[in-house]
Design a protein around this motif. Structure first.
Motif, mmCIF file in Angstrom:
data_model
loop_
_atom_site.group_PDB
_atom_site.id
_atom_site.type_symbol
_atom_site.label_atom_id
_atom_site.label_comp_id
_atom_site.label_asym_id
_atom_site.label_seq_id
_atom_site.Cartn_x
_atom_site.Cartn_y
_atom_site.Cartn_z
ATOM 1 N N ILE A 43 60.673 25.651 14.912
ATOM 2 C CA ILE A 43 59.449 25.962 15.671
ATOM 3 C C ILE A 43 58.886 27.312 15.254
ATOM 4 O O ILE A 43 57.678 27.464 15.004
ATOM 5 N N SER A 44 59.783 28.302 15.161
ATOM 6 C CA SER A 44 59.340 29.654 14.814
ATOM 7 C C SER A 44 58.754 29.702 13.413
ATOM 8 O O SER A 44 57.687 30.297 13.184
ATOM 9 N N GLY A 45 59.406 29.059 12.447
ATOM 10 C CA GLY A 45 58.937 29.116 11.068
ATOM 11 C C GLY A 45 57.718 28.256 10.815
ATOM 12 O O GLY A 45 56.860 28.614 9.986
ATOM 13 N N TYR A 46 57.611 27.138 11.489
ATOM 14 C CA TYR A 46 56.490 26.226 11.233
ATOM 15 C C TYR A 46 55.183 26.742 11.832
ATOM 16 O O TYR A 46 54.142 26.764 11.163
ATOM 17 N N PHE A 47 55.218 27.152 13.093
ATOM 18 C CA PHE A 47 53.976 27.554 13.769
ATOM 19 C C PHE A 47 53.581 28.987 13.424
ATOM 20 O O PHE A 47 52.393 29.310 13.353
ATOM 21 N N GLY A 48 54.561 29.876 13.229
ATOM 22 C CA GLY A 48 54.250 31.247 12.844
ATOM 23 C C GLY A 48 53.394 31.953 13.869
ATOM 24 O O GLY A 48 53.367 31.607 15.059
ATOM 25 N N GLY A 49 52.684 32.965 13.447
ATOM 26 C CA GLY A 49 51.747 33.682 14.310
ATOM 27 C C GLY A 49 52.387 34.272 15.544
ATOM 28 O O GLY A 49 53.488 34.828 15.502
#
Length: 642
Positions: free
Chosen positions: A463-469
């Motif tokens: 989740i953290s790496g895919y969505f970023g920001g």
């Protein structure tokens, strides 16, 4: 087709007609090239690539063997590691019969004092000495419990007002008793001719002021002397003496100390009085070292036996012998063989009778004693004989205890002498079985914790790496805060709140253990989410879920799975480290607790720490190689490669 006028590169016009075109492959069949390899699935291809990695295959076999041993050895092993058995503590590793020379439960000792009276190395059991390989004799003038023989050195000191140094040997003497007093002296050549003169007296008291009868003239000849004291009393018409004193008198020499060396003193009597005969034996000196040892014993009042010797000079030891030997010692026979005068309670002895192993009878009046004992089943009965009986009364409770010769391995429940291939620890637990039982607990804990941490870390990192920001920023700050709390603090708080048990330890390891997997997963997602095939899939309308689990995660799994596999030995290491700090599991036999208990025995019993260390090292190396093999096997970009 209509005709069309066109210009070429040189600007010349020409006309295109239908006849200007022709089918080049009009009569040929066009189709895809036939696959040269058989169709396969991703899993089959991954397994094939993994099998080609020989080191990973060997590592997987090692992990499997250790896991199988950890599961089944504690179940089928005859050794009981659930209770302490101090009778078999610190046994040496044994696979072969004692005397084999290697891995036979024995240990070699060198330069150990030897008791010639019992023919046993001092401090060891005679029946457990396999063979004595070497013996050396050393002479000493120092009083030692290990010395034997030698001479009693009687010294007349120099430099005081006393003219004589007098030694007294006191005993009762009667006319009608044929009593002989004998002295044997040491070889004069050993003392460079500096031996003193001496004279023997028969005295009525210890002091020189009492009545004294000279037995010899002043002498400097050191041959043996034998005097019939009873005949001397009769010949000199001396009345019966209840106690006589033989005085050995040494005149002083102003130039040097004078001394004589008594090697042996013997009192021989023909009396039928048993007490008198025993008294004379106690006064007799057949071993000067033994006499000096007794005189040096504070419990004996720093006197020779029973106070028979008195001295106004000095008594020393001369040329006693200390024998030292090298030998092989069988610890199994010493600890699990025959034990003499071993206490057995009446309840236990009665249980042997009920099983038909033996029978016995006893009486308490007028004197407590065993009147009959017989072994009925020698293969099972641990008791060989009953030597004594002890009866104690406390309030209304009477306790009867028997002192027996017991075969210890039968007493402990073994059918034959056991073999512990890696020896035992201080509590008498079989190291091989106990280590594998502890490893089973640690492996179970490690697998459960690793699975939970891997699952949480994979989802969190994805989740953290895919969505970023902002999503990535918030999730990373949370990890930074949680990771800033020391693990020791986390485990301590968990133990305080929930107690020291397996569940508490698992929860404590799961609180922060997933963050490493989350960080690696996040890195891999940042690496792959910008690739062209991801952009193409998103353009075609693929959902976030499909992009994560169908396109990005499979390509990231190789690196992630390697770290996940290494998490298993890492959990075991963490548990061991916490155990060293005294925060280990309570009431649970785990690998960390085992290593913590054995760390202090490395210098004396190295096997206790070496074997668990080898196991944990094998696990670490094997999981590392196994993880590397999985990384290559699960890498989609290598599909179909050799």
């Amino acid at each position: 087709m209509e005709n069309k006028t066109c210009k070429n590169a040189a600007g010349i016009e020409f006309e295109l007609t239908e006849d200007s075109f022709a089918f080049v492959q009009k009569d040929k069949k066009i189709h895809d090239t036939k696959f040269e390899t058989k169709p396969t699935t991703f899993a089959k291809d991954a397994l094939k690539r993994f099998a080609k990695n020989k080191s990973s295959v060997v590592a997987s076999f090692i992990i499997g063997i250790i896991a199988i041993l950890a599961i089944f050895v504690p179940i089928f092993s005859p050794a009981n590691v659930s209770k302490n058995i101090p009778e078999q503590s610190y046994l040496e590793p044994k696979l072969f019969k004692a005397g084999f020379g290697f891995w036979d439960g024995t240990k070699k000792f060198s330069n150990i004092p030897y008791d010639v009276a019992t023919e046993t190395p001092v401090g060891f059991s005679k029946n457990a000495v396999v063979k004595i390989t070497k013996q050396e004799d050393h002479y000493t003038n120092i009083v030692s419990t290990n010395a034997h023989g030698g001479s009693l050195k009687l010294v007349s000191t120099v430099g005081n007002d006393v003219k004589y140094a007098v030694n007294y040997v006191s005993f009762p003497v009667y006319k009608e008793d044929d009593l002989t007093f004998s002295l044997e002296f040491n070889d004069v050549d050993d003392l460079n001719g500096k031996l003193g003169q001496y004279q023997l007296f028969l005295a009525s008291s210890q002091s020189r002021s009492g009545t004294r009868y000279p037995l010899t003239e002043l002498m400097s000849s050191y041959d043996s002397i034998s005097i019939n004291l009873s005949k001397f009393l009769v010949d000199n018409e001396i009345s019966n003496m209840e106690k006589a004193y033989i005085q050995i008198e040494i005149p002083q020499n102003p130039n040097y100390e004078q001394y004589i060396l008594i090697e042996k003193l013997t009192l021989i009597s023909s009396t039928d009085d048993t007490e008198l005969k025993q008294l004379y034996e106690e006064i007799s000196m057949n071993d000067a070292a033994l006499q000096c040892n007794m005189a040096a014993d504070p419990d004996n009042g720093n006197r020779f036996p029973n106070g028979y010797w008195r001295c106004t000079g000095r008594r020393e030891l001369y040329n006693a012998v200390i024998s030292k030997v090298s030998f092989v010692y069988d610890y199994y026979e010493a600890q699990l063989g025959l034990k003499q005068d071993f206490p057995i309670g009446k309840t236990l002895l009665d249980s042997y009778v009920e099983k038909g192993w033996c029978k016995y009878s006893y009486e308490l009046e007028p004197v407590a004693k065993v009147t009959d004992f017989e072994v009925l089943d020698a293969k099972k009965c641990p008791i060989q004989s009953i030597n004594d009986i002890n009866v104690s009364q406390r309030e209304d409770l009477t306790t009867i205890e028997f002192y027996c010769d017991v075969t210890m391995y039968k007493y402990l429940g073994y059918k034959s002498m056991p073999n512990f291939i890696l020896g035992t620890d201080v509590l008498g637990k079989d190291l091989f079985t106990f280590s594998l039982k502890a490893l089973r607990t640690s492996l179970l804990l490690a697998i459960v914790v690793s699975a939970i941490n891997f699952s949480i870390g994979l989802v969190w990192g994805s989740i953290s790496g895919y969505f970023g920001g902002n999503v990535d920023l918030a999730m990373e700050r949370f990890c930074d805060i949680l990771g800033g709390v020391p693990f020791v603090v986390v485990i301590t708080l968990a133990i305080i709140l929930m107690g020291s048990n397996l569940v508490t330890f698992a929860i404590a390891l799961c609180l922060t253990g997933w963050m490493g997997t989350a960080a690696r997963t996040r890195t891999q997602f940042y690496r792959f989410k910008g690739r062209e095939y991801i952009l193409a899939a998103r353009t075609l309308g693929a959902s976030d879920k499909r992009l994560i689990f169908k396109h990005i995660l499979p390509n990231s799994l190789g690196t992630i799975i390697t770290s996940a596999v290494l998490m298993i030995p890492s959990v075991i290491f963490s548990e061991a480290s916490i155990a060293y700090l005294g925060l280990g599991l309570k009431g649970v036999d785990s690998f960390g607790v085992l290593l913590s208990q054995y760390q202090s025995t490395y210098s004396t019993h190295p096997m206790l720490i070496i074997f668990p260390s080898i196991i944990i090292s094998l696990l670490m190396i094997s999981f590392n190689l196994f993880g590397n093999g999985l990384r290559d096997a699960l890498n989609p970009t290598l599909k179909g490669s050799e």
